[in-house]
Design a protein around this motif. Structure first.
Motif, PDB file in Angstrom:
ATOM      1  N   LEU A   1      -1.645 -35.104  -6.868  1.00  0.00           N
ATOM      2  CA  LEU A   1      -2.892 -34.982  -6.105  1.00  0.00           C
ATOM      3  C   LEU A   1      -3.588 -36.336  -5.977  1.00  0.00           C
ATOM      4  O   LEU A   1      -4.126 -36.659  -4.915  1.00  0.00           O
ATOM      5  N   SER A   2      -3.572 -37.124  -7.019  1.00  0.00           N
ATOM      6  CA  SER A   2      -4.178 -38.452  -6.969  1.00  0.00           C
ATOM      7  C   SER A   2      -3.486 -39.320  -5.932  1.00  0.00           C
ATOM      8  O   SER A   2      -4.137 -40.054  -5.183  1.00  0.00           O
ATOM      9  N   ASP A   3      -2.158 -39.243  -5.885  1.00  0.00           N
ATOM     10  CA  ASP A   3      -1.414 -40.020  -4.891  1.00  0.00           C
ATOM     11  C   ASP A   3      -1.782 -39.602  -3.472  1.00  0.00           C
ATOM     12  O   ASP A   3      -1.921 -40.436  -2.586  1.00  0.00           O
ATOM     13  N   LYS A   4      -1.949 -38.294  -3.261  1.00  0.00           N
ATOM     14  CA  LYS A   4      -2.302 -37.811  -1.925  1.00  0.00           C
ATOM     15  C   LYS A   4      -3.710 -38.227  -1.520  1.00  0.00           C
ATOM     16  O   LYS A   4      -3.992 -38.432  -0.348  1.00  0.00           O
ATOM     17  N   LEU A   5      -4.602 -38.348  -2.488  1.00  0.00           N
ATOM     18  CA  LEU A   5      -5.986 -38.689  -2.183  1.00  0.00           C
ATOM     19  C   LEU A   5      -6.239 -40.194  -2.122  1.00  0.00           C
ATOM     20  O   LEU A   5      -7.314 -40.606  -1.715  1.00  0.00           O
ATOM     21  N   ASP A   6      -5.267 -41.021  -2.486  1.00  0.00           N
ATOM     22  CA  ASP A   6      -5.424 -42.474  -2.454  1.00  0.00           C
ATOM     23  C   ASP A   6      -5.135 -42.964  -1.037  1.00  0.00           C
ATOM     24  O   ASP A   6      -4.017 -43.331  -0.690  1.00  0.00           O
ATOM     25  N   VAL A   7      -6.187 -42.980  -0.212  1.00  0.00           N
ATOM     26  CA  VAL A   7      -6.040 -43.297   1.204  1.00  0.00           C
ATOM     27  C   VAL A   7      -5.558 -44.735   1.398  1.00  0.00           C
ATOM     28  O   VAL A   7      -4.703 -45.004   2.240  1.00  0.00           O
ATOM     29  N   LYS A   8      -6.098 -45.673   0.615  1.00  0.00           N
ATOM     30  CA  LYS A   8      -5.704 -47.076   0.767  1.00  0.00           C
ATOM     31  C   LYS A   8      -4.220 -47.262   0.486  1.00  0.00           C
ATOM     32  O   LYS A   8      -3.517 -47.947   1.233  1.00  0.00           O
ATOM     33  N   ALA A   9      -3.738 -46.656  -0.570  1.00  0.00           N
ATOM     34  CA  ALA A   9      -2.322 -46.791  -0.909  1.00  0.00           C
ATOM     35  C   ALA A   9      -1.445 -46.147   0.155  1.00  0.00           C
ATOM     36  O   ALA A   9      -0.392 -46.691   0.518  1.00  0.00           O
TER      37      ALA A   9
ATOM     38  N   VAL B   1       1.916 -48.925   6.627  1.00  0.00           N
ATOM     39  CA  VAL B   1       2.122 -50.244   7.236  1.00  0.00           C
ATOM     40  C   VAL B   1       3.466 -50.816   6.801  1.00  0.00           C
ATOM     41  O   VAL B   1       4.223 -51.353   7.619  1.00  0.00           O
ATOM     42  N   ALA B   2       3.770 -50.712   5.521  1.00  0.00           N
ATOM     43  CA  ALA B   2       5.048 -51.213   5.017  1.00  0.00           C
ATOM     44  C   ALA B   2       6.220 -50.481   5.678  1.00  0.00           C
ATOM     45  O   ALA B   2       7.219 -51.112   6.049  1.00  0.00           O
ATOM     46  N   ASP B   3       6.091 -49.170   5.841  1.00  0.00           N
ATOM     47  CA  ASP B   3       7.147 -48.394   6.503  1.00  0.00           C
ATOM     48  C   ASP B   3       7.308 -48.823   7.956  1.00  0.00           C
ATOM     49  O   ASP B   3       8.426 -48.961   8.450  1.00  0.00           O
ATOM     50  N   ALA B   4       6.193 -49.049   8.641  1.00  0.00           N
ATOM     51  CA  ALA B   4       6.246 -49.471  10.045  1.00  0.00           C
ATOM     52  C   ALA B   4       6.900 -50.847  10.169  1.00  0.00           C
ATOM     53  O   ALA B   4       7.704 -51.080  11.077  1.00  0.00           O
ATOM     54  N   LYS B   5       6.561 -51.756   9.245  1.00  0.00           N
ATOM     55  CA  LYS B   5       7.182 -53.085   9.270  1.00  0.00           C
ATOM     56  C   LYS B   5       8.684 -52.981   9.042  1.00  0.00           C
ATOM     57  O   LYS B   5       9.472 -53.650   9.707  1.00  0.00           O
ATOM     58  N   GLN B   6       9.073 -52.149   8.101  1.00  0.00           N
ATOM     59  CA  GLN B   6      10.498 -51.985   7.814  1.00  0.00           C
ATOM     60  C   GLN B   6      11.224 -51.394   9.013  1.00  0.00           C
ATOM     61  O   GLN B   6      12.324 -51.821   9.345  1.00  0.00           O
ATOM     62  N   ASN B   7      10.607 -50.426   9.674  1.00  0.00           N
ATOM     63  CA  ASN B   7      11.227 -49.829  10.865  1.00  0.00           C
ATOM     64  C   ASN B   7      11.339 -50.851  11.983  1.00  0.00           C
ATOM     65  O   ASN B   7      12.333 -50.875  12.703  1.00  0.00           O
ATOM     66  N   ALA B   8      10.324 -51.701  12.135  1.00  0.00           N
ATOM     67  CA  ALA B   8      10.360 -52.724  13.190  1.00  0.00           C
ATOM     68  C   ALA B   8      11.458 -53.743  12.897  1.00  0.00           C
ATOM     69  O   ALA B   8      12.137 -54.202  13.820  1.00  0.00           O
ATOM     70  N   LYS B   9      11.641 -54.100  11.632  1.00  0.00           N
ATOM     71  CA  LYS B   9      12.694 -55.053  11.271  1.00  0.00           C
ATOM     72  C   LYS B   9      14.074 -54.460  11.493  1.00  0.00           C
ATOM     73  O   LYS B   9      15.006 -55.158  11.881  1.00  0.00           O
ATOM     74  N   SER B  10      14.208 -53.183  11.240  1.00  0.00           N
ATOM     75  CA  SER B  10      15.520 -52.557  11.362  1.00  0.00           C
ATOM     76  C   SER B  10      15.858 -52.198  12.805  1.00  0.00           C
ATOM     77  O   SER B  10      17.007 -51.917  13.102  1.00  0.00           O
ATOM     78  N   ARG B  11      14.863 -52.241  13.684  1.00  0.00           N
ATOM     79  CA  ARG B  11      15.109 -51.912  15.095  1.00  0.00           C
ATOM     80  C   ARG B  11      14.504 -52.990  15.991  1.00  0.00           C
ATOM     81  O   ARG B  11      13.447 -52.805  16.591  1.00  0.00           O
ATOM     82  N   PRO B  12      15.168 -54.147  16.142  1.00  0.00           N
ATOM     83  CA  PRO B  12      14.607 -55.224  16.954  1.00  0.00           C
ATOM     84  C   PRO B  12      14.512 -54.857  18.438  1.00  0.00           C
ATOM     85  O   PRO B  12      13.716 -55.437  19.166  1.00  0.00           O
ATOM     86  N   ALA B  13      15.283 -53.895  18.886  1.00  0.00           N
ATOM     87  CA  ALA B  13      15.211 -53.495  20.297  1.00  0.00           C
ATOM     88  C   ALA B  13      13.822 -52.952  20.631  1.00  0.00           C
ATOM     89  O   ALA B  13      13.322 -53.146  21.743  1.00  0.00           O
ATOM     90  N   VAL B  14      13.187 -52.313  19.690  1.00  0.00           N
ATOM     91  CA  VAL B  14      11.839 -51.791  19.922  1.00  0.00           C
ATOM     92  C   VAL B  14      10.868 -52.951  20.110  1.00  0.00           C
ATOM     93  O   VAL B  14      10.007 -52.914  20.991  1.00  0.00           O
ATOM     94  N   GLN B  15      11.015 -53.996  19.313  1.00  0.00           N
ATOM     95  CA  GLN B  15      10.147 -55.163  19.458  1.00  0.00           C
ATOM     96  C   GLN B  15      10.350 -55.822  20.812  1.00  0.00           C
ATOM     97  O   GLN B  15       9.391 -56.182  21.479  1.00  0.00           O
TER      98      GLN B  15
ATOM     99  N   ALA C   1      -2.206 -45.838   3.325  1.00  0.00           N
ATOM    100  CA  ALA C   1      -2.261 -46.701   4.505  1.00  0.00           C
ATOM    101  C   ALA C   1      -1.349 -47.915   4.316  1.00  0.00           C
ATOM    102  O   ALA C   1      -0.616 -48.298   5.237  1.00  0.00           O
ATOM    103  N   ARG C   2      -1.399 -48.515   3.121  1.00  0.00           N
ATOM    104  CA  ARG C   2      -0.521 -49.661   2.853  1.00  0.00           C
ATOM    105  C   ARG C   2       0.948 -49.248   2.962  1.00  0.00           C
ATOM    106  O   ARG C   2       1.777 -49.984   3.501  1.00  0.00           O
ATOM    107  N   GLN C   3       1.272 -48.065   2.471  1.00  0.00           N
ATOM    108  CA  GLN C   3       2.650 -47.587   2.550  1.00  0.00           C
ATOM    109  C   GLN C   3       3.061 -47.343   4.000  1.00  0.00           C
ATOM    110  O   GLN C   3       4.186 -47.647   4.388  1.00  0.00           O
TER     111      GLN C   3
END
Length: 87
Positions: free
Chosen positions: A38-46, A52-66, A48-50
């Protein structure tokens, strides 16, 4: 969201001290895990950071999208410039 039936039986009225203590320890462990989840679900900042990190990883793995996004932005800018020059 209802949890399923408890797979372990509760100690009966004639349970010994060791059995009761084991049940209490297991219940504490389960409660700790639930509170942690429950604490993990309520930690909005964490979260959001996750995201962003997931989006960056997806962008790196799919350069065609960029490249596609860059081309679309260029086309949009070109269209705006062309429309302004027509006036």
């Amino acid at each position: 969201m209802a949890a399923g039936p408890d797979p372990r039986p509760e100690p009966g009225p004639d349970a010994g001290i060791a059995e009761l203590q084991a049940d209490i320890e297991q219940t504490r462990g389960e409660l700790g895990a639930t509170v942690g989840a429950l604490s993990d679900k309520l930690d909005v900042k964490a979260r959001a950071r996750q995201a962003v990190a997931d989006a960056k990883q997806n962008a790196k793995s799919r350069p065609a999208v960029q490249v596609g996004a860059l081309l679309a932005a260029g086309a949009g800018i070109g269209l705006v410039v062309w429309l302004r020059r027509r006036r």
